[in-house]
Write an enzyme that holds these catalytic residues in place. Structure first.
Site, short mmCIF file in Angstrom:
data_model
loop_
_atom_site.label_atom_id
_atom_site.label_comp_id
_atom_site.label_asym_id
_atom_site.label_seq_id
_atom_site.Cartn_x
_atom_site.Cartn_y
_atom_site.Cartn_z
CG HIS A 43 27.06 -3.97 -55.48
ND1 HIS A 43 26.23 -2.97 -55.53
CD2 HIS A 43 27.49 -4.42 -56.95
CE1 HIS A 43 25.89 -2.77 -56.92
NE2 HIS A 43 26.77 -3.38 -57.66
CG ASP B 175 26.98 6.30 -60.10
OD1 ASP B 175 27.68 6.00 -61.31
OD2 ASP B 175 25.95 5.72 -59.71
NE ARG C 277 29.17 4.32 -67.44
CZ ARG C 277 29.05 3.39 -66.69
NH1 ARG C 277 28.63 3.82 -65.34
NH2 ARG C 277 29.00 2.02 -66.60
CB SER D 207 29.35 3.48 -61.71
OG SER D 207 27.98 3.49 -61.32
CE LYS E 261 26.04 3.39 -57.72
NZ LYS E 261 25.40 3.08 -58.79
N1 URA Z 1 25.56 -0.84 -61.55
C1 URA Z 1 26.02 0.36 -61.29
O1 URA Z 1 25.58 0.81 -60.27
N2 URA Z 1 26.75 0.90 -61.98
C2 URA Z 1 27.06 0.54 -63.11
O2 URA Z 1 27.99 1.20 -63.95
C3 URA Z 1 26.70 -0.85 -63.61
C4 URA Z 1 25.96 -1.30 -62.82
#
Ligand code: URA
Length: 433
Positions: free
Chosen positions: A83, A162, A169, A184, A188
Site C-alpha cells: 500500500h 471506513d 473526515r 482507515s 481495508k
Molecule cells: N488513505 C486512506 O485510505 N485513508 C486515509 O485516511 C488516508 C489515506
C-alpha cells in the site's frame, strides 16, 4: 447501551474509550444509528486527543468487522500486497504487482482512485481500453489464479465503516490524524485477506506526510496494527519531494510503467519498485531476484495476463492529449529541484485528477518531466510538457508551477529514494539520509 454524547465528552476531556464503547460506536455509525454531527465531534476529539494503542486496535478491528473479510487461503502461493500513502507520478503498483507475481507470490491489490494532487492507480489503469476496475469476489479469485495478481477496486462489502468515516473526515478537517489514517488504511488492507503487506510511506512535499518524523510515526503505527491482526507487515519510507519517474497523469503513467516492465524504466521508479518487491518477497518467504524478472520479460508477461484477465487490451493504443504546451528553463545550469506537489497540482488542473470523488478524470492529461533534478539545462530549454484535452486548462496549470523548478550552478547531490525500513518492533532502520 453507551451514550454517544457521554463518549464524545470522555474523548474530548482526554479519557479513554473501552473496547465495548468502540465496537458500539463503529457499528452504530455504520448502521446509521449515530448522526454525522455526533461522529464529526468524536473525530475532532480524536484528532486532538489521539487513540492509545489499545483503542486504535479496537477501532481498527471494529472497522474490519463492519464488513466482509476476503478469504484467500485457498490460493496455492503466499499472498502479499503493498500500500502506498500516495504520491505524484507513483505508478509503482502497475509494475510491482506483476513483478512480484512473476516471482511466485500472489498479489491481491485492492486500490483506490486519486483525490487532489496525488494520482490513483485505478484511474491510471482505466485509460487502457476495456480494462475493468470493479470485480466480484469470485472474479478477483479467478484473476489471481490466472495471472497471479489483480489490481481492482475494493468492493462495497469491504470495511464499509471506513467509506462512511472517510467521507465525513474529508469534509470536517479530520483527515490528517495518524490513528485515523492508520486505521482507515489498515482496516481495508487487513479485510482484503493478504497474509503479508509492505507499506510505502511517502515523505516530502508531494506526500501526505511532509516530514520524516510524522511519516515514521504513521509507518510504525500501521506496522503494529498489521502485526497485531496477524498480517506480517513492514514499511519503507520513500522520498516524494520530486515526481517518481518522468510521467504524471493517467495514460502517460501506464506508458512509463510498461517501459519499466520492459526493463527500460527510470532509475528512481525502478529503485523504489525493486526495494518494495524484495521486501514483499521476503515477507512471503520466497527467494527470487526481482531485478532478473524485470529484465527478462517475466514481469511484463504477468502484467499482460492481468490486464487481459480484467478485460483490457494491453496492445491497444492509449488515449493521447490533443493539446500540449511546454514550460522552459529561465536560466542555464543544473536542475536542483522539481517540486512534487506543484507538478501534481498542475497535472490535476490539466484534468488528470479530481476535486470531488464523483468527478471524471481525463485519461490523456498530465505532465511529462523532460528534465529531472541532477540534469543540466540550457536557458529556454523545455523542462516540462503539459498535456490537456482542453487548452483552457493550461493557464491554471502554469500558475501551479510558479517557483517549482530550481536551477543552480552546481549539480545537486542526489539522495537514494528509499530512506528507511520499519519492521515490527523496530524503531526504524535508516538506509539513507
Ligand atoms: N488513505 C486512506 O485510505 N485513508 C486515509 O485516511 C488516508 C489515506
Amino acid at each position: 447501551m453507551p451514550d454517544a454524547v457521554e463518549l464524545i465528552r470522555a474523548k474530548r476531556d482526554g479519557g479513554r474509550l473501552s473496547d465495548g464503547d468502540i465496537t458500539w460506536l463503529i457499528g452504530a455509525y455504520t448502521r446509521g444509528d449515530i448522526a454525522d454531527e455526533q461522529m464529526s465531534a468524536l473525530l475532532m476529539a480524536i484528532y486532538f486527543r489521539g487513540l492509545d494503542p489499545g483503542e486504535l486496535q479496537a477501532w481498527t478491528d471494529a472497522m474490519i468487522r463492519s464488513g466482509e473479510r476476503l478469504d484467500l487461503t485457498g490460493l496455492s502461493a503466499p499472498t502479499t500486497d503493498k500500500h502506498s500513502t500516495g504520491g505524484v507520478g507513483d505508478k509503482v503498483s502497475l509494475v510491482l504487482a506483476p513483478l512480484v507475481a512473476s516471482c511466485g507470490a500472489v498479489v491481491p491489490q485492492l486500490s483506490g482512485r486519486g483525490l487532489g494532487h496525488t494520482g490513483g492507480t485505478l484511474d491510471k489503469l482505466e485509460s487502457i481500453p476495456g480494462w475493468r476496475a470493479r470485480l466480484s469476489n469470485d472474479e478477483i479469485v479467478t484473476v489471481l489464479r490466472t495471472a497471479g495478481c489483480v489490481i481492482c477496486a475494493a468492493g462495497d462489502g469491504l470495511a464499509p465503516a471506513d467509506r462512511k468515516l472517510y467521507a465525513l473526515r474529508d469534509v470536517t478537517g479530520t483527515v490528517e490524524s495518524i490513528p485515523l489514517i492508520a486505521s482507515s488504511i489498515m482496516s481495508k488492507k487487513i479485510a482484503e485477506g493478504t497474509s503479508s503487506l509492505v507499506l510505502d510511506v511517502k515523505v516530502g512535499s508531494g506526500a501526505f506526510m511532509p516530514d520524516l518524523s510524522s511519516a515514521r510515526a504513521l509507518a510504525q503505527t500501521m506496522v503494529s496494527l498489521g502485526t497485531g491482526h496477524g498480517v506480517q507487515t513492514s514499511a519503507l519510507l520513500t522520498r516524494m519531494d520530486t515526481p517518481l519517474g518522468r510521467a504524471v497523469g493517467n495514460a502517460v503513467e501506464v506508458e512509463e510503467a510498461v517501459a519499466a516492465l520492459r526493463g527500460e524504466g527510470p532509475a528512481d521508479l525502478v529503485a523504489v519498485t525493486l526495494a518494495l518487491a524484495a521486501e514483499m518477497l521476503r515477507l512471503a518467504g520466497i527467494t527470487a531476484d526481482p531485478a532478473a524478472a524485470l529484465g527478462d520479460g517475466r514481469a511484463l508477461s504477468s502484467y499482460r495476463a492481468m490486464i487481459t484477465a480484467q478485460g483490457g487490451d494491453p496492445d491497444a493504443p492509449l488515449p493521447a492529449a490533443p493539446h500540449t504546451e511546454v514550460v522552459t528553463a529561465e536560466q542555464a545550469g543544473w536542475v536542483t529541484a522539481l517540486d512534487a506537489r506543484a507538478v501534481g497540482v498542475a497535472a490535476w488542473r490539466l484534468g488528470a485528477g479530481r476535486a470531488r470523488k464523483e468527478d471524471p478524470v481525463s485519461a490523456s492529461a498530465g505532465v511529462i518531466c523532460l528534465v529531472k533534478p541532477g540534469e543540466p539545462v540550457e536557458e529556454g530549454q523545455p523542462v516540462l510538457e503539459l498535456r490537456a484535452e482542453d487548452p483552457a486548462r493550461f493557464g491554471r496549470a502554469r500558475a501551479a508551477l510558479a517557483g517549482a523548478i530550481g536551477i543552480g550552478p552546481q549539480p545537486p547531490e542526489l539522495a537514494d529514494p528509499v530512506l528507511e525500513r520499519i519492521a515490527a518492533g523496530s524503531p526504524g532502520l535508516e538506509l539513507a539520509s
